[in-house]
Enzyme design. Structure first.
Site, mmCIF file in Angstrom:
data_model
loop_
_atom_site.group_PDB
_atom_site.id
_atom_site.type_symbol
_atom_site.label_atom_id
_atom_site.label_comp_id
_atom_site.label_asym_id
_atom_site.label_seq_id
_atom_site.Cartn_x
_atom_site.Cartn_y
_atom_site.Cartn_z
ATOM 1 C CD GLU A 165 -2.890 0.925 2.431
ATOM 2 O OE1 GLU A 165 -3.810 1.930 2.472
ATOM 3 O OE2 GLU A 165 -2.809 0.004 3.354
ATOM 4 N N GLY A 204 -7.928 5.082 6.625
ATOM 5 C CA GLY A 204 -8.905 4.916 8.024
ATOM 6 C C GLY A 204 -8.207 4.183 9.011
ATOM 7 C CB ALA A 205 -7.632 0.716 9.240
ATOM 8 C CB SER A 206 -2.508 1.468 7.985
ATOM 9 O OG SER A 206 -2.972 1.463 6.652
ATOM 10 C CB THR A 207 -0.668 6.387 8.761
ATOM 11 O OG1 THR A 207 0.166 7.609 7.991
ATOM 12 C CG2 THR A 207 0.484 6.181 9.962
ATOM 13 C CD GLN A 208 -0.266 2.748 4.623
ATOM 14 O OE1 GLN A 208 -0.868 2.188 5.755
ATOM 15 N NE2 GLN A 208 -1.157 3.670 3.807
#
Length: 495
Positions: A165, A204-208
């Protein structure tokens, strides 16, 4: 005499035509490429909060083995993300039908069978797979069944890793900003002489966070080697699960319930009934779940507009106590120093855009971003509603969101004022949404066979000019001969 003229005219014209034909046959030809046909690809971005469909197109002949891809159309699937259908997998598949029907219209019918169709699920499904792998499998099987009913070339539905992602988001951003390849004014693609941008995605559920680096990778899991448009890239990437906007808000809510009995990040004058089952059903809040709690119980919670307590609550999400590497971002995760310019998208953009546009606050520096977050957190519910009418649904959460973005960038990722000056917050580029889906398609076009370019016989412009002059000379000569014959016929005969 007139009969004699008429008898000479056809041979003259025939000779001229024959000569021109012989010359035409003798002129060398070369193969000239016809404009390539278009290919199409469909990506369903199954995020944690919603699903979006993107249709891309590219010339059937490719540039250095990677397709020149552009967005053709898009469609937002109604309802929540497919992970929200854990108890009703068929509902997940049915939610996609409307956009798939649109795809039948947007892609030319003769291209349906050759159009690859992919579904990629991100952090929402990664979380569901952790807590209930059977439900995760059932949801993927249900959507797979529906997708195979359409005449496209379905290539699979799967859960993307956080690394994928992050990397695909980086590819998208740099492609759209023309850092890999650019179409020049001379009508040719060329590689611009400039570096790549880092990419930061807040879902919404993770950051990269992903960026090109020359520093040695102390953690091999965070390094990815890419080959795009004939060039090699080495990038650092990491995805933080449970650090997406929605999950952060849930974690802050759980902390507020346990620690304060009120929510310091919510505006004063705002209160709501909180269903405990909704708060603690996520694996991101599992560690905060009280023993023997009643999942159907409701608790009334009010806001207090306290920016200092809110900052402390947000800071508790990050751990800087230990680092097994020479340097870390947070939670013991290796990260080289941030380098170069960055583009921040998804919830990064929406949060900063709210501060900048809706609230009219400057956010050009880290100090201004922090001041803007404090400003929002000081507002009462009545003041926020008066200042930003029509955004009631998410209005109470912008204080927490702004505090989190500021803390993540400055303390988490280590941006100082100088580095923050190179960050741009962007939703779209070149009329295309910035996100992982386009990068996914760009990567997959390496696997899609290119059509051989159509060829036709053509003639160089210089040869064409010579032929034109020869044809004209032949016709002129024939005309002169004809006029001379006619003139000779009119002269008086001598005896």
């Amino acid at each position: 005499m007139a009969g004699k003229v008429r008898s000479l005219l056809p041979p003259l014209l025939l000779a001229a035509a024959g000569l021109a034909g012989l010359l035409l046959l003798c002129v060398p030809t070369r193969d000239v490429r016809e404009p390539p046909a278009l290919k199409y690809g469909i990506v369903l971005d199954a995020g944690s909060s919603h699903t979006s469909m993107f249709i891309y197109k590219w010339p059937a002949d490719k540039e250095n083995d990677t397709g020149i891809v552009g967005q053709h159309s898009s469609c937002d699937v109604p309802g929540g993300g497919i992970s929200s259908y854990a108890d009703n997998p068929s509902g997940a598949s049915q939610s996609l039908v409307g956009c798939l029907e649109q795809a039948l219209q947007d892609v030319p019918k003769e291209r349906h069978a050759g159009t690859p169709l992919y579904l990629g699920a991100t952090a929402g499904m990664r979380l569901l797979n952790l807590t209930n792998p059977e439900a995760s499998t059932s949801v993927l099987m249900a959507v797979t069944h529906t997708l195979t009913q359409y005449p496209f070339d379905f290539r699979g539905a799967r859960i993307l890793s956080g690394q994928e992602e992050g990397v695909f988001g980086w590819v998208t951003a740099n492609y759209l900003l023309e850092n890999f390849i650019k179409y020049g004014w001379v009508g040719r693609w060329f590689r611009p002489r400039k570096g790549t941008l880092g990419a930061m995605d807040l879902g919404g559920a993770s950051t990269q966070i992903t960026f090109e680096t020359t520093s040695p990778a102390e953690d091999r899991a965070s390094e990815v080697q890419l080959h795009l448009y004939g060039q090699h890239y080495r990038v650092y990437t990491h995805s933080f699960l449970c650090y997406g906007r929605d999950q952060v808000l849930q974690r802050l809510l759980a902390s507020a319930l346990q620690t304060h009995g009120f929510h310091p990040c919510w505006p004063r004058g705002f209160s709501t009934q909180v269903l405990l089952g909704d708060v603690y059903q996520s694996p991101c809040t599992m560690a905060q779940r009280p023993q023997n709690f009643n999942s159907s119980a409701r608790v009334s919670l009010s806001g207090s507009s306290d920016p200092h307590l809110c900052r402390d609550l947000v800071s508790g999400l990050f751990s800087f106590s230990s680092c097994p590497f020479s340097r870390c971002s947070f939670n013991g995760v290796f990260q080289p120093p941030v380098a170069g310019n960055f583009v921040a998208f998804s919830a990064f953009f929406y949060t900063v855009d709210f501060l900048r546009t809706s609230m009219g606050l400057p956010v050009a520096t880290l100090q201004q971003l922090e001041a803007a977050a404090v400003n929002v957190c000081n507002q009462t519910w009545a003041q926020l509603q008066a200042r930003v009418p029509g955004q009631r649904a998410r209005l109470a959460d912008y204080c927490a969101g702004a505090m989190f973005v500021q803390q993540l960038l400055s303390r988490g990722y280590g941006f100082d004022e100088r580095a923050f000056g190179g960050v741009i917050f962007q939703k779209k580029a070149a009329d295309t949404a910035v996100g992982w889906a386009l990068g996914y398609m760009l990567n997959l076009t390496n696997l899609i066979p290119a059509d051989p370019p159509g060829l036709r016989k053509g003639t160089d412009f210089s040869s064409w000019v010579v032929l034109l002059l020869l044809f004209a000379s032949a016709l002129l000569a024939a005309l002169v001969l004809l006029l001379r014959q006619v003139h000779s016929a009119k002269l008086p005969s001598t005896i």
